[in-house]
Design an enzyme around this catalytic site. Structure first.
Site, PDB file in Angstrom:
ATOM      1  N   SER A  70      54.302  41.733  26.293  1.00  0.00           N
ATOM      2  CA  SER A  70      53.838  43.406  26.495  1.00  0.00           C
ATOM      3  C   SER A  70      54.389  44.150  25.182  1.00  0.00           C
ATOM      4  O   SER A  70      53.840  45.251  25.121  1.00  0.00           O
ATOM      5  CB  SER A  70      54.707  44.020  27.548  1.00  0.00           C
ATOM      6  N   LYS A  73      51.064  45.553  23.713  1.00  0.00           N
ATOM      7  CA  LYS A  73      50.481  46.770  24.292  1.00  0.00           C
ATOM      8  C   LYS A  73      50.479  47.808  23.082  1.00  0.00           C
ATOM      9  O   LYS A  73      49.714  48.673  23.398  1.00  0.00           O
ATOM     10  CB  LYS A  73      51.079  46.835  25.446  1.00  0.00           C
ATOM     11  N   TYR A 197      43.265  40.539  27.927  1.00  0.00           N
ATOM     12  CA  TYR A 197      44.818  41.017  28.053  1.00  0.00           C
ATOM     13  C   TYR A 197      45.747  39.649  28.108  1.00  0.00           C
ATOM     14  O   TYR A 197      46.658  39.581  27.396  1.00  0.00           O
ATOM     15  CB  TYR A 197      44.998  41.507  29.472  1.00  0.00           C
ATOM     16  N   TYR A 249      59.698  49.499  31.017  1.00  0.00           N
ATOM     17  CA  TYR A 249      59.540  49.211  32.550  1.00  0.00           C
ATOM     18  C   TYR A 249      60.410  50.457  33.198  1.00  0.00           C
ATOM     19  O   TYR A 249      60.411  51.498  32.655  1.00  0.00           O
ATOM     20  CB  TYR A 249      59.615  47.826  32.952  1.00  0.00           C
ATOM     21  N   VAL A 267      58.277  40.302  28.410  1.00  0.00           N
ATOM     22  CA  VAL A 267      59.163  39.322  29.289  1.00  0.00           C
ATOM     23  C   VAL A 267      59.197  38.112  28.362  1.00  0.00           C
ATOM     24  O   VAL A 267      60.276  37.175  28.849  1.00  0.00           O
ATOM     25  CB  VAL A 267      58.439  39.167  30.445  1.00  0.00           C
TER      26      VAL A 267
HETATM   27  N1  GLU Z   1      51.773  38.944  30.373  1.00  0.00           N
HETATM   28  C1  GLU Z   1      52.889  39.565  30.909  1.00  0.00           C
HETATM   29  C2  GLU Z   1      52.430  39.874  32.683  1.00  0.00           C
HETATM   30  O1  GLU Z   1      51.117  40.363  32.755  1.00  0.00           O
HETATM   31  C3  GLU Z   1      53.365  40.512  30.357  1.00  0.00           C
HETATM   32  C4  GLU Z   1      54.691  41.113  31.040  1.00  0.00           C
HETATM   33  C5  GLU Z   1      55.667  41.877  30.154  1.00  0.00           C
HETATM   34  O2  GLU Z   1      55.825  41.278  29.038  1.00  0.00           O
HETATM   35  O3  GLU Z   1      55.749  42.872  30.563  1.00  0.00           O
HETATM   36  O4  GLU Z   1      52.886  39.508  33.630  1.00  0.00           O
END
Ligand code: GLU
Length: 315
Positions: A70, A73, A197, A249, A267
């Protein structure tokens, strides 16, 4: 960060933190819901800091690559704002979600408009924006080239095995994408937006590279090494604000409380942090805490920010 005394102090702080982290037994749990990530050894710890005057200091496993997940992003948000500007905010909100990163509940209440660009649904909208009528592979290439440009390092690649592993098990992300499509908030086929993504989440970098990639956010939108303006100072400030409020998060409030700097976690166990006007930094330890953020990474950044007085709320 100027003067040899300050650099010496930072060097010592990184070494001390890496030594302490090597002895910790409470390392959290590696994410297993993406099978390929579950294979990582939880024993690693790396940290790197890129100062605004061009120095890069590292400790521990700062040269080992990991899946940035993530954290990517932050880069897709930068590109999506570059592509459609403030129109983006018609399709994605700017509020902390207070829910897990892959929650679907809020989407129904809010008519398919994700709370913020850093939860999965929001980032899938960013990927959809970046597709912009192109083939997924072109959008993926553009994102990768942007990260390579920021680091001046074209050895950075996408881990195809991680992307495939996530696609094979990404039922919830498929659900989020299809649900948003039903509200008209995806403009492309959900599998194409998800293809972009999954691949940008699978970019593999080490702490040194990631700290370098974050420099423009700590330096008013400009890469201090080249003097190139990547984005405006106002946009850099706003992205940093979103990192502070939404970057961890439903643990974002606690990270702001304990560390006090804008940060984005993934993650894979990485965290990118920025201290405006001073430094960008990356930390990696694959074991996660209950909110899905790197357990030792969060502790290490808390120690570093405290020791260097880097909280943005510090006088
Ligand atoms: N590619 C992971 C998912 O979509 C990203 C999750 C993350 O790092 O928050 O679950």
């Amino acid at each position: 960060m100027t003067g040899t005394a300050a650099v010496g102090e930072l060097e010592q702080a990184l070494d001390d933190i890496a030594c302490e982290m090597a002895t910790r037994t409470d390392r959290g749990n590696v994410a297993t819901y993406i099978p390929q990530l579950g294979r990582i050894n939880a024993g690693a710890f790396g940290i790197a800091v890129a100062t605004h005057d061009g120095q890069v200091l590292t400790a521990g496993d700062a040269e080992l690559t990991f899946s940035i997940q993530s954290i990517s992003k932050v880069f897709t948000l930068t590109l999506a704002l570059g592509s459609i500007g403030d129109q983006l905010w018609r399709r994605v909100g700017r509020e902390p979600s207070g829910n897990p990163f892959n929650s679907i509940i809020q989407l129904e209440h809010e008519n398919g408009i994700p709370r913020n660009p850093f939860i999965n649904a929001g980032a899938i909208v960013l990927a959809d924006v970046l597709l912009g009528g192109h083939e997924p592979r072109e959008a993926i290439g553009e994102i990768l080239r942007f990260v390579q440009f920021l680091t001046d390092d074209d050895t950075i690649t996408i881990d195809a095995a991680v992307a495939a592993s996530e696609r094979a098990t990404g039922f919830r992300n498929f659900a989020l994408a299809n649900y948003m499509k039903s509200f008209g908030n995806l403009h492309h086929a959900p599998e194409h937006s998800l293809g972009v993504y999954f691949h940008h989440c699978a970019i593999a970098m080490n702490c040194r590279q990631l700290a370098l990639a974050g420099r423009f956010l700590a330096n008013g939108g400009t890469n201090p090494a080249t003097g190139f303006s990547v984005i405006s100072a106002e946009r850099a400030r706003r992205i940093a604000a979103l990192m502070l409020t939404c970057g961890h998060y439903d643990g974002s409030g606690d990270f702001a409380f304990r560390v006090g700097i804008p940060g984005k976690s993934g993650v894979g166990g990485g965290i990118l942090g920025v201290v405006p006007g001073i430094a960008s930094m990356a930390v990696w330890s694959p074991g996660l805490n209950e909110n899905g953020n790197s357990k030792l990474g969060s502790i290490a950044l808390e120690m570093l920010a405290k020791r260097m007085n880097w909280s943005i709320f510090a006088p």
